[in-house]
Scaffold this active site. Structure first.
Site, PDB file in Angstrom:
ATOM      1  N   ARG A 158       0.822  -1.198   0.000  1.00 20.90           N
ATOM      2  CA  ARG A 158       0.000   0.000   0.000  1.00 20.90           C
ATOM      3  C   ARG A 158       0.866   1.263   0.000  1.00 20.90           C
ATOM      4  O   ARG A 158       0.540   2.249  -0.656  1.00 20.90           O
ATOM      5  CB  ARG A 158      -0.938  -0.007   1.207  1.00 20.90           C
ATOM      6  CG  ARG A 158      -2.085   0.963   1.060  1.00 20.90           C
ATOM      7  CD  ARG A 158      -3.019   0.903   2.233  1.00 20.90           C
ATOM      8  NE  ARG A 158      -3.938  -0.225   2.131  1.00 20.90           N
ATOM      9  CZ  ARG A 158      -4.515  -0.809   3.169  1.00 20.90           C
ATOM     10  NH1 ARG A 158      -4.267  -0.385   4.369  1.00 20.90           N
ATOM     11  NH2 ARG A 158      -5.335  -1.815   2.997  1.00 20.90           N
ATOM     12  N   ALA A 159       1.971   1.211   0.708  1.00 21.22           N
ATOM     13  CA  ALA A 159       2.842   2.391   0.796  1.00 21.22           C
ATOM     14  C   ALA A 159       3.355   2.790  -0.587  1.00 21.22           C
ATOM     15  O   ALA A 159       3.379   3.965  -0.937  1.00 21.22           O
ATOM     16  CB  ALA A 159       4.006   2.107   1.731  1.00 21.22           C
TER      17      ALA A 159
END
Ligand SMILES: [Zn+2]
Length: 683
Positions: free
Chosen positions: A276-277
């Site tokens: 997600r980062a």
């Protein structure tokens, strides 16, 4: 007091990262919102509320309560299908109050009206109002767990869903989530932390000129809000135009491979969870390039995005304070520069099956409960994570009390776990579903229907009540004639989960009697039991000079077990501090989740040696602290660990003052002693 005219965004002094984060989200809502952390009195809310004025106006179907886009109306819109003309309105900023009810958030479905009047009575909630706008939660760390779950579901799906007795309504709900919090009042649950795209830390400036200017503008604004806002209208309009231009340019901003590699390298260097980062970083960097008016993403965009998107994502103990050192970030960016310039491998390793964008939450503290609590034994093999953790300069430790305890003896190896006896909070609660204490909440088995009490419509009961009167009421059509007096409600009884807060004595008097292995073994057994009963757990330990919140309330039993296995022992016995610290934890948790009843499990031999204040009497202070907890109405169990030929019975005095149920360590095992222990609330 919010005035009709808001403080202009352009007039905010300082807070550069906060303003930039909000603007980038306005350019690219896919970034996923902003979490603003900071002490009180830093004008966090003022800046957030000012954002709405900069957002482009929204085209809506006139009269649709769900803000349908005329170009692409929601096919399932409860107000649809739409034939009405389009209209435009300003983008909304909707505030979700911490104490909001579920109905207020997701809307309410009035089944009584639906049955008696035959209308589909759905009253939209705040999620509907926030669709295509901003949803703002002040003090998001104090938000009720149940609302957090609903909020996260809606944010992940882009839809809100209301269901009552099989009748359901769904509508689109995609919004920019902005939360503010004061970390001193408790940290955010890790799974919620992860959902915010960007995080910024704000603090009041220490610069005299800046502070002077902040106050000067504030006073001018308060004296004449309209005049003040008019003076900044042009600046705000220019910002709004820049947002609109950047938003329009966004799809054509290029993200070269070189920058993608840089993003991947920075994220890898920070050892973040999942993918997600990387995605957030890519989106934020692209938005930043669009904001600059650049045609493609460059190193500076990635650097800015990393500063805003990474701090809260670093994989570490989920209960440490989020944060990141600028040096570390600079180093990672330098390393990433080499990586970005390197020729990529011709074949990505493993054939490159892409990880899904919204992969399930992988944080160890997730609620999904897939892993048994024993799984995380690696932490136990690296003892002293708590005591020897080396906080970087200027970085506060997770708990100020941690340093007060001294190094202590190595952790005791817990005795083998056993099947724990059931400890219950006496009475009937209304907490989240679980398997511990009795509850009359909205879930569970319907015992019967009642005209006077209960929750939720009991359909069969209502129809049965209406049936005998159909002829008398002159029923002619296909539908039943149901009157309000026919309505019956379901009286349910189920089981709720609780907060089980352990207060564990780790002082020398416990360790010297070689009780610590038995004690930690027993607490691990109770933790495993809590996991199966879906409780939240927390851990306060005390020894040496003070008490430590070793683990704030969490659903992660793994984390609790890991903390317990790392527990160092030795030193004096600040029992009063331990109890008072527990009281503080319970107070915050009551704000956050008022319906979850707490069960306090104090594990001690009662031999208090450190008073609450210098010069006090240690035992008397401990008894007094117990009395304070009792006055709060806390249900408790005291596990008396005193052993040996001479017994002082000091734990007994604390038990009595606490109004708690006394137990001996041996009595915690379900195999040794049968029966349920009911801990009464003292008040
Ligand atoms: Zn609609």
């Amino acid at each position: 007091m919010p005035s009709a005219v808001g403080f202009p965004f352009s007039a905010v002094v300082g807070h550069d990262d906060l303003r930039l984060s909000l603007l980038l989200n306005a350019v690219h809502p896919g970034i996923g919102g902003v979490l603003v952390r900071g002490e009180k009195g830093t004008a966090k809310s003022t800046v957030v509320r000012a954002l709405a004025a900069l957002l482009p106006v929204v085209a809506v179907v006139d009269g649709c309560r769900f803000s349908c886009d005329p170009a692409d109306p929601d096919p399932d819109c409860p107000d649809g299908p739409h034939a009405t003309p389009a209209a435009t309105r300003p983008a909304r900023l909707v505030e979700l109050p911490v104490g909001a009810t579920e109905d207020r958030l997701i809307g309410s479905l009035d089944l009584e009206r639906a049955l008696t009047e035959g209308v589909r009575a759905y009253q939209p909630g705040l999620l509907a109002a926030a669709h295509r706008g901003v949803l703002y939660v002040d003090e998001v760390n104090l938000l009720h767990d149940h609302l957090v779950d609903l909020l996260l579901d809606a944010a992940a799906m882009g839809r809100a869903h209301v269901e009552r007795e099989g009748v359901s309504v769904a509508h689109a709900a995609s919004f920019l989530l902005v939360g503010t919090m004061n970390p001193e009042e408790g940290e955010l649950r890790p799974q919620l932390l992860d959902r915010f795209g960007l995080t910024v830390e704000v603090r009041a400036s220490r610069d005299i000129d800046t502070r002077t200017e902040v106050v000067r503008r504030r006073l001018r604004f308060e004296a004449d809000p309209t005049g003040f806002a008019a003076g900044w209208a042009e600046a705000d309009a220019a910002l709004a135009a820049r947002v609109a231009t950047a938003r329009a340019a966004l799809p054509s901003v290029a993200l070269p491979d070189r920058e993608l590699r840089r993003i991947a390298a920075v994220c890898a260097a920070f050892d973040v969870d999942g993918m997600r980062a990387d995605l957030v970083l890519a989106r934020a960097a692209t938005a930043h390039a669009a904001w600059r008016g650049a045609a493609e993403v460059a190193e500076e965009d990635v650097a800015t995005a990393a500063r805003l998107a990474l701090p809260h994502r670093r994989r570490r103990d989920p209960f440490d304070e989020p944060g990141i050192e600028q040096d570390q970030l600079d180093q990672a960016l330098r390393d990433a520069a080499e990586e970005a310039d390197r020729e990529p491998d011709p074949e990505p390793p493993g054939g490159g099956a892409p990880e899904p964008e919204d992969s399930p939450d992988q944080s160890p503290a997730s609620d999904n409960g897939q892993a048994p609590p024993e799984r995380n034994t690696s932490a136990a093999e690296q003892p002293a994570a708590v005591d020897q953790a080396d906080p970087a300069p200027g970085q506060p430790t997770a708990d100020p009390g941690a340093g007060a305890q001294g190094p202590g003896q190595s952790p005791a190896t817990p005795d083998p776990a056993f099947r724990a006896r059931l400890l219950q909070v006496d009475g009937v609660g209304e907490g989240a579903p679980g398997r511990r204490s009795r509850s009359r909440a909205g879930s569970g088995r319907a015992l019967r229907s009642s005209a006077a009490q209960g929750s939720g419509l009991h359909l069969i009961g209502t129809l049965t009540a209406a049936a005998p009167f159909q002829r008398a009421r002159g029923r002619a059509g296909a539908g039943l004639v149901v009157k309000p007096g026919d309505v019956r409600r379901a009286v349910r009884e189920g089981r709720e989960s609780n907060l089980v807060l352990f207060v564990v004595d780790a002082s020398g008097s416990m360790a010297a009697r070689k009780r610590m292995s038995a004690v930690t073994g027993a607490v691990v057994s109770l933790l495993r039991d809590a996991y199966q009963r879906r409780d939240k757990v927390g851990l306060v330990t005390f020894r040496g000079a003070g008490a430590t919140v070793a683990l704030p309330p969490t659903s992660s039993v793994e984390a609790a077990v890991a903390r317990l296995r790392d527990l160092r022992t030795g030193g004096r016995t600040p029992l009063a501090d331990g109890l008072l610290r527990a009281r503080e934890v319970l107070r915050v948790e009551r704000l956050r989740d008022p319906r979850r009843r707490a069960l306090l499990v104090v594990v001690t031999d009662g031999r208090a040696t450190v008073p609450a204040r210098p010069g006090g009497d240690a035992v008397r202070d401990a008894v007094r602290a117990a009395g304070v907890l009792a006055a709060d109405g806390v249900a408790g169990v005291v596990v008396d660990c005193e052993s040996g030929p001479v017994r002082l019975g000091l734990a007994g005095r604390v038990t009595t003052a606490l109004g708690a149920t006394p137990l001996r360590l041996e009595e915690l095992s379900a195999d040794a002693v049968a029966g349920v222990v009911r801990a009464a609330r003292a008040a």
